[in-house]
Design a protein around this motif. Structure first.
Motif, PDB file in Angstrom:
ATOM      1  N   LYS A  20      -4.485   7.148   3.758  1.00 38.34           N
ATOM      2  CA  LYS A  20      -3.326   6.279   3.945  1.00 38.34           C
ATOM      3  C   LYS A  20      -3.156   5.866   5.404  1.00 38.34           C
ATOM      4  N   GLN A  61      -2.595  -2.314  -3.335  1.00 39.17           N
ATOM      5  CA  GLN A  61      -3.412  -1.105  -3.474  1.00 39.17           C
ATOM      6  C   GLN A  61      -2.515   0.107  -3.655  1.00 39.17           C
ATOM      7  N   SER A  62      -1.583  -0.012  -4.556  1.00 42.81           N
ATOM      8  CA  SER A  62      -0.664   1.088  -4.825  1.00 42.81           C
ATOM      9  C   SER A  62       0.055   0.797  -6.136  1.00 42.81           C
ATOM     10  N   LYS A  63       0.881   1.728  -6.551  1.00 42.78           N
ATOM     11  CA  LYS A  63       1.669   1.547  -7.769  1.00 42.78           C
ATOM     12  C   LYS A  63       2.875   0.675  -7.426  1.00 42.78           C
ATOM     13  N   PRO A  65      -6.216   2.247  -6.347  1.00 46.62           N
ATOM     14  CA  PRO A  65      -5.521   2.940  -5.265  1.00 46.62           C
ATOM     15  C   PRO A  65      -6.406   3.812  -4.392  1.00 46.62           C
ATOM     16  N   ARG A  66      -7.409   4.467  -4.973  1.00 47.54           N
ATOM     17  CA  ARG A  66      -8.205   5.412  -4.196  1.00 47.54           C
ATOM     18  C   ARG A  66      -9.509   4.808  -3.682  1.00 47.54           C
ATOM     19  N   ASP A 114       0.828  -1.201   0.000  1.00 50.78           N
ATOM     20  CA  ASP A 114       0.000   0.000   0.000  1.00 50.78           C
ATOM     21  C   ASP A 114       0.866   1.255   0.000  1.00 50.78           C
ATOM     22  N   GLN A 115       2.069   1.154  -0.536  1.00 50.94           N
ATOM     23  CA  GLN A 115       2.962   2.298  -0.637  1.00 50.94           C
ATOM     24  C   GLN A 115       3.391   2.473  -2.094  1.00 50.94           C
ATOM     25  N   LYS A 116       3.624   3.712  -2.489  1.00 56.44           N
ATOM     26  CA  LYS A 116       3.984   4.003  -3.867  1.00 56.44           C
ATOM     27  C   LYS A 116       5.420   3.574  -4.171  1.00 56.44           C
TER      28      LYS A 116
END
Length: 320
Positions: A277, A43-45, A68-69, A7-9
């Motif tokens: 977040k 849930q992130s890039k 992601p959102r 869940d982190q970019k």
């Protein structure tokens, strides 16, 4: 066994032998044996290649990709299929048996109503100020449970009873939350208040677990007994989670009641309410403990269903 939450970019995920390597901008953050995992949620890039998905699938680790959102499911990668196709064949045959579908569906709805009564009964011990609406709902649910044996002679009638039970339950459940949260009904796509945002995410993850377990036990997640066949829906997974939903509801209520999640953890995007977040970090940490119990229950249901289907097939073959 555990969940890998990403869940982190700007993370990069690589596979080396039986180990996953998590890096960011060339810095190694974690090494994780694949054997420790049951599921992965992204849930992130995140950058990864097919070797990672292959390693996860080969180890039986299902991967869920969320937007992601909005925490909406965008992709699902399951592990290798179960080797025994006779389970699916038994499922297909049983779905054509209206009496079997009705009997199994009645068990699911009875279990769901009972679990709803347990949740509201626990709430009654803590919220004496809500005695009237909680007692009214409990009495209504008791009458509906009794009607299962007397009136549920068709799947359509059974669905009507289930719908009435859900309405009675949620009318009381919504009153457990602080008024400033704006939770007055179940809504989704998009969720319009913090409680619905969390319920939607929790239900998505519960449904994912049911799909994962059904697939792992050789069942077709799309072909249910209580829920109709519908394009793009895993109806069997919907069946399996019905008796577990109220446990998730109870958990979500306690997250807010104990102020682990608060209004400041959410933001608005047009008509949608989004979990931020910091809130997601709290959610995922709490969910990791709670999902172990839900997964055990779903696994028991799935295994029991496989046994029932095999017995049903054996009886049908013996009868012919």
């Amino acid at each position: 066994m555990a969940t890998l939450w990403l869940d982190q970019k700007d993370l990069e995920l690589r596979a080396e032998a039986d180990t996953l390597i998590i890096e960011r901008q060339g810095e190694r953050l974690q090494r994780l044996p694949v054997a420790l995992l049951e599921r992965a949620v992204i849930q992130s890039k995140v950058r990864l290649d097919s070797t990672v998905l292959g390693a996860l699938a080969e180890a039986g680790v299902a991967t869920l990709i969320l937007s992601p959102r909005h925490a909406r499911r965008t992709a699902l990668v399951l592990g290798l299929p179960h080797a025994d196709a006779s389970v699916r064949l038994a499922q297909y045959r049983a779905c054509e048996d209206a009496d079997f579908c009705l009997r199994l569906s009645r068990v699911l709805v009875r279990a769901k109503i009972q679990r709803c009564r347990i949740v509201l009964g626990h709430a009654l011990t803590l919220r004496g100020d809500l005695r009237y609406p909680l007692t009214q709902a409990l009495e209504r649910l008791a009458r509906l449970r009794q009607s299962l044996a007397e009136d549920a002679r068709s799947i359509q009638t059974l669905r009507g009873i289930e719908g009435a039970a859900a309405a009675a339950y949620f009318a009381a459940y919504t009153q457990l939350f602080a008024s400033e949260l704006g939770f007055t009904e179940r809504n989704r796509r998009p969720p319009r208040d913090p409680v619905n945002a969390v319920l939607s995410l929790a239900y998505t993850l519960l449904h994912f677990e049911a799909v994962r377990l059904a697939h792992a036990h050789g069942l077709d997640p799309s072909l249910g007994f209580f829920h109709d066949l519908a394009y793009g829906r895993e109806s069997l997974a919907c069946d399996l989670i019905e008796p577990v939903r109220a446990e998730v509801d109870h958990w979500v209520w306690r997250l807010f009641a104990e102020r682990q999640l608060r209004a400041e953890h959410f933001s608005r995007d047009g008509g949608a309410v989004l979990l931020g977040k910091a809130g997601r970090a709290i959610f995922y940490q709490a969910h990791e403990t709670a999902t172990a119990q839900w997964s055990r229950r779903l696994r028991r249901y799935t295994r029991a269903l496989v046994r029932i289907l095999r017995a049903h097939t054996a009886t049908a073959e013996h009868g012919t």
